[in-house]
Design a protein around this motif. Structure first.
Motif, PDB file in Angstrom:
ATOM      1  N   VAL A 122      26.551  14.975  -7.426  1.00  0.00           N
ATOM      2  CA  VAL A 122      26.772  14.163  -6.214  1.00  0.00           C
ATOM      3  C   VAL A 122      26.900  15.117  -5.031  1.00  0.00           C
ATOM      4  CG1 VAL A 122      28.313  12.536  -5.050  1.00  0.00           C
ATOM      5  CG2 VAL A 122      27.968  12.373  -7.527  1.00  0.00           C
ATOM      6  N   ASN A 123      26.090  14.851  -4.018  1.00  0.00           N
ATOM      7  CA  ASN A 123      26.171  15.643  -2.798  1.00  0.00           C
ATOM      8  C   ASN A 123      27.088  14.925  -1.816  1.00  0.00           C
ATOM      9  OD1 ASN A 123      25.663  17.401  -0.688  1.00  0.00           O
ATOM     10  ND2 ASN A 123      23.870  16.220  -0.011  1.00  0.00           N
ATOM     11  N   PHE A 124      28.267  15.481  -1.586  1.00  0.00           N
ATOM     12  CA  PHE A 124      29.227  14.884  -0.648  1.00  0.00           C
ATOM     13  C   PHE A 124      28.781  15.248   0.769  1.00  0.00           C
ATOM     14  CE2 PHE A 124      32.956  15.101   1.983  1.00  0.00           C
ATOM     15  CZ  PHE A 124      33.713  14.013   1.612  1.00  0.00           C
ATOM     16  N   SER A 125      28.505  14.254   1.579  1.00  0.00           N
ATOM     17  CA  SER A 125      28.034  14.525   2.930  1.00  0.00           C
ATOM     18  C   SER A 125      29.218  14.561   3.894  1.00  0.00           C
ATOM     19  CB  SER A 125      27.036  13.434   3.338  1.00  0.00           C
ATOM     20  OG  SER A 125      26.796  13.535   4.712  1.00  0.00           O
ATOM     21  N   VAL A 126      29.589  15.758   4.299  1.00  0.00           N
ATOM     22  CA  VAL A 126      30.761  15.918   5.176  1.00  0.00           C
ATOM     23  C   VAL A 126      30.565  15.153   6.480  1.00  0.00           C
ATOM     24  CG1 VAL A 126      32.067  17.618   6.531  1.00  0.00           C
ATOM     25  CG2 VAL A 126      31.432  18.135   4.166  1.00  0.00           C
ATOM     26  N   SER A 127      29.325  15.180   7.020  1.00  0.00           N
ATOM     27  CA  SER A 127      29.095  14.603   8.351  1.00  0.00           C
ATOM     28  C   SER A 127      29.193  13.078   8.372  1.00  0.00           C
ATOM     29  CB  SER A 127      27.740  15.050   8.886  1.00  0.00           C
ATOM     30  OG  SER A 127      26.741  14.556   8.037  1.00  0.00           O
ATOM     31  N   THR A 128      29.152  12.417   7.183  1.00  0.00           N
ATOM     32  CA  THR A 128      29.308  10.952   7.165  1.00  0.00           C
ATOM     33  C   THR A 128      30.539  10.550   6.355  1.00  0.00           C
ATOM     34  OG1 THR A 128      27.828  10.839   5.260  1.00  0.00           O
ATOM     35  CG2 THR A 128      26.827  10.462   7.422  1.00  0.00           C
ATOM     36  N   SER A 129      31.475  11.473   6.200  1.00  0.00           N
ATOM     37  CA  SER A 129      32.646  11.211   5.351  1.00  0.00           C
ATOM     38  C   SER A 129      33.893  10.967   6.207  1.00  0.00           C
ATOM     39  CB  SER A 129      32.910  12.416   4.456  1.00  0.00           C
ATOM     40  OG  SER A 129      33.435  13.462   5.252  1.00  0.00           O
ATOM     41  N   SER A 130      34.999  10.680   5.517  1.00  0.00           N
ATOM     42  CA  SER A 130      36.271  10.453   6.228  1.00  0.00           C
ATOM     43  C   SER A 130      36.885  11.741   6.763  1.00  0.00           C
ATOM     44  CB  SER A 130      37.255   9.731   5.308  1.00  0.00           C
ATOM     45  OG  SER A 130      36.814   8.409   5.104  1.00  0.00           O
ATOM     46  N   VAL A 131      36.223  12.889   6.505  1.00  0.00           N
ATOM     47  CA  VAL A 131      36.640  14.141   7.150  1.00  0.00           C
ATOM     48  C   VAL A 131      36.600  13.933   8.673  1.00  0.00           C
ATOM     49  CG1 VAL A 131      35.917  16.536   7.609  1.00  0.00           C
ATOM     50  CG2 VAL A 131      35.907  15.650   5.259  1.00  0.00           C
ATOM     51  N   LEU A 132      35.601  13.168   9.136  1.00  0.00           N
ATOM     52  CA  LEU A 132      35.462  12.927  10.577  1.00  0.00           C
ATOM     53  C   LEU A 132      36.589  12.048  11.119  1.00  0.00           C
ATOM     54  CD1 LEU A 132      31.647  12.517  11.296  1.00  0.00           C
ATOM     55  CD2 LEU A 132      33.000  14.557  10.970  1.00  0.00           C
ATOM     56  N   LYS A 133      37.302  11.357  10.216  1.00  0.00           N
ATOM     57  CA  LYS A 133      38.441  10.531  10.669  1.00  0.00           C
ATOM     58  C   LYS A 133      39.742  11.313  10.547  1.00  0.00           C
ATOM     59  CE  LYS A 133      36.248   6.437   8.689  1.00  0.00           C
ATOM     60  NZ  LYS A 133      36.372   5.547   7.510  1.00  0.00           N
ATOM     61  N   GLY A 134      39.640  12.591  10.227  1.00  0.00           N
ATOM     62  CA  GLY A 134      40.837  13.439  10.203  1.00  0.00           C
ATOM     63  C   GLY A 134      41.387  13.719   8.817  1.00  0.00           C
ATOM     64  N   GLU A 135      40.688  13.299   7.749  1.00  0.00           N
ATOM     65  CA  GLU A 135      41.185  13.571   6.399  1.00  0.00           C
ATOM     66  C   GLU A 135      41.211  15.082   6.154  1.00  0.00           C
ATOM     67  OE1 GLU A 135      40.789  10.972   2.605  1.00  0.00           O
ATOM     68  OE2 GLU A 135      38.953  12.140   2.759  1.00  0.00           O
ATOM     69  N   THR A 136      42.270  15.550   5.520  1.00  0.00           N
ATOM     70  CA  THR A 136      42.381  17.001   5.283  1.00  0.00           C
ATOM     71  C   THR A 136      41.489  17.407   4.105  1.00  0.00           C
ATOM     72  OG1 THR A 136      44.173  16.755   3.688  1.00  0.00           O
ATOM     73  CG2 THR A 136      44.804  17.021   6.019  1.00  0.00           C
ATOM     74  N   ILE A 137      41.228  18.718   4.027  1.00  0.00           N
ATOM     75  CA  ILE A 137      40.434  19.251   2.913  1.00  0.00           C
ATOM     76  C   ILE A 137      41.143  18.985   1.582  1.00  0.00           C
ATOM     77  CG2 ILE A 137      41.376  21.590   3.292  1.00  0.00           C
ATOM     78  CD1 ILE A 137      37.875  21.084   2.098  1.00  0.00           C
ATOM     79  N   LYS A 138      42.472  19.059   1.598  1.00  0.00           N
ATOM     80  CA  LYS A 138      43.239  18.814   0.374  1.00  0.00           C
ATOM     81  C   LYS A 138      43.045  17.368  -0.090  1.00  0.00           C
ATOM     82  CE  LYS A 138      47.993  18.623  -1.316  1.00  0.00           C
ATOM     83  NZ  LYS A 138      49.400  18.858  -1.017  1.00  0.00           N
ATOM     84  N   ASP A 139      43.182  16.412   0.819  1.00  0.00           N
ATOM     85  CA  ASP A 139      43.034  15.003   0.441  1.00  0.00           C
ATOM     86  C   ASP A 139      41.597  14.680   0.053  1.00  0.00           C
ATOM     87  OD1 ASP A 139      45.690  14.302   0.673  1.00  0.00           O
ATOM     88  OD2 ASP A 139      45.541  13.922   2.825  1.00  0.00           O
ATOM     89  N   THR A 140      40.641  15.303   0.735  1.00  0.00           N
ATOM     90  CA  THR A 140      39.230  15.077   0.378  1.00  0.00           C
ATOM     91  C   THR A 140      38.972  15.565  -1.046  1.00  0.00           C
ATOM     92  OG1 THR A 140      38.572  15.340   2.683  1.00  0.00           O
ATOM     93  CG2 THR A 140      36.843  15.619   1.043  1.00  0.00           C
ATOM     94  N   ALA A 141      39.453  16.773  -1.353  1.00  0.00           N
ATOM     95  CA  ALA A 141      39.217  17.338  -2.687  1.00  0.00           C
ATOM     96  C   ALA A 141      39.935  16.525  -3.767  1.00  0.00           C
ATOM     97  CB  ALA A 141      39.678  18.793  -2.715  1.00  0.00           C
ATOM     98  N   LEU A 142      41.173  16.086  -3.485  1.00  0.00           N
ATOM     99  CA  LEU A 142      41.909  15.273  -4.469  1.00  0.00           C
ATOM    100  C   LEU A 142      41.204  13.934  -4.697  1.00  0.00           C
ATOM    101  CD1 LEU A 142      45.603  16.033  -3.391  1.00  0.00           C
ATOM    102  CD2 LEU A 142      44.521  16.655  -5.579  1.00  0.00           C
ATOM    103  N   THR A 143      40.590  13.404  -3.636  1.00  0.00           N
ATOM    104  CA  THR A 143      39.847  12.139  -3.762  1.00  0.00           C
ATOM    105  C   THR A 143      38.631  12.323  -4.674  1.00  0.00           C
ATOM    106  OG1 THR A 143      40.567  11.482  -1.565  1.00  0.00           O
ATOM    107  CG2 THR A 143      38.622  10.350  -2.431  1.00  0.00           C
ATOM    108  N   ILE A 144      37.913  13.429  -4.473  1.00  0.00           N
ATOM    109  CA  ILE A 144      36.738  13.713  -5.317  1.00  0.00           C
ATOM    110  C   ILE A 144      37.177  13.869  -6.774  1.00  0.00           C
ATOM    111  CG2 ILE A 144      35.008  15.503  -5.816  1.00  0.00           C
ATOM    112  CD1 ILE A 144      34.814  15.915  -2.759  1.00  0.00           C
TER     113      ILE A 144
END
Ligand code: CP
Length: 306
Positions: A74-96
């Motif tokens: 799975v290719n996680f697309s940072v530019s269309t993800s909730s990273v743009l809404k301020g999600e931290t790298i830690k929360d993004t990785a835990l979500t994955i």
């Protein structure tokens, strides 16, 4: 044997572990020459790529490596993800991880992010480039390419030309080549040479003509313009004049010297097109070898996870 379930850097690997990865990659290179290029060891596993910086080679070859090993990719697309809404790298990785991923392949502009994630995640973390720190799979595929042509690292002279200060490829290759007994020469302007680099057991040159003399391997590096503040170089033209690898300069190295570049290349800045496309160039072979090496890394880390 590989001890860790993560691949964070070459610094953390022993020379035995490096050779084990290279030997495993040689087996997968044979698989890639078969009619049916797919093998089953990672069936049921999921690999997610999380790239906060652009990539052509690394991301594509990890995707193909995962698929060749029968994993889901799975290719996680940072530019269309909730990273743009301020999600931290830690929360993004835990979500994955919560979605069931077994591996995360991460590239990030800040050094140390893969190491930070490896301390909080159960899934395997693979460093695909962290700032100016390390790019371990690039160094491994570079070693694999050199080994194909030169057999032994002991006594080889490898000249690395370019933006040493900002290059994670240079750092990983310095760690790898010195561990395996090669002599490493670094060639670049004083403004792009880290002050303490000599402590890593390398020789420092500011003249390309002196540095590439009788070298067995020449690695040219991309100028990392995105990581530089202004003032390191007078101009790109000046850089090419003083440090560009030209056909004329290449004659100073051994006649069978390999010409390498991790890509992407700035033709006419780091390297002349005639050299990049010439008979001594193994630049596209490096790309091809990246697939076998990344298959080996995924396969071996999966073994540690069992
Ligand atoms: N060498 C390398 O890392 O290339 P990409 O940026 O295209 O992945």
């Amino acid at each position: 044997m590989i001890k860790s379930k993560h691949l964070l850097g070459i610094k953390e690997l022993t020379s035995e572990e490096i050779y084990h990865i290279l030997d495993t990659a040689a087996g997968f290179r044979d698989v890639l020459h078969r009619d049916i290029k797919k093998v089953p060891p990672l069936r049921g596993k999921t690999v997610v790529s999380l790239f906060f910086e652009p990539s052509t080679r690394t991301k594509t070859s990890f995707a193909l490596a995962a698929k060749r090993l029968s994993a889901d990719f799975v290719n996680f697309s940072v530019s269309t993800s909730s990273v743009l809404k301020g999600e931290t790298i830690k929360d993004t990785a835990l979500t994955i991880q919560a979605l069931g991923a077994d591996f995360v392949v991460i590239r990030h502009p800040s050094a140390g992010v893969p190491h930070f994630l490896s301390n909080i995640l159960d899934m395997s973390v693979i460093n695909a480039g962290d700032g100016a720190n390390e790019h371990p799979t690039q160094a491994l595929l570079d070693l694999f390419t050199i080994q194909t042509h030169k057999k032994n690292f002991q006594g080889l002279t490898v000249a690395i030309i370019g933006d040493i200060a900002h290059s994670r490829v240079a750092k990983s290759n310095i760690y790898a080549l010195t561990k395996l007994g090669a002599k490493v020469r670094l060639i670049c302007p004083p403004t792009l040479m880290p002050a303490e680099i000599g402590k890593l057991g390398v020789d420092v040159f500011h003249s390309i003509d002196d540095g590439i003399k009788k070298a067995d391997v020449i690695m040219t590096l991309r100028l990392q313009l995105e990581r530089q503040s202004k003032g390191f170089l007078p101009s790109l033209e000046e850089y090419f004049k003083l440090y560009g690898l030209t056909s004329e300069r290449l004659k100073l190295a051994k006649s069978d010297a390999l010409v390498m570049h991790p890509g992407p290349m700035n033709r006419g800045v780091e390297i002349e097109s005639a050299v990049a496309d010439g008979p001594q160039s193994v630049i596209l072979e490096q790309v091809t070898n990246g697939l076998a090496v990344r298959m080996a890394v995924l396969y071996l880390l999966a073994g540690v996870r069992k």
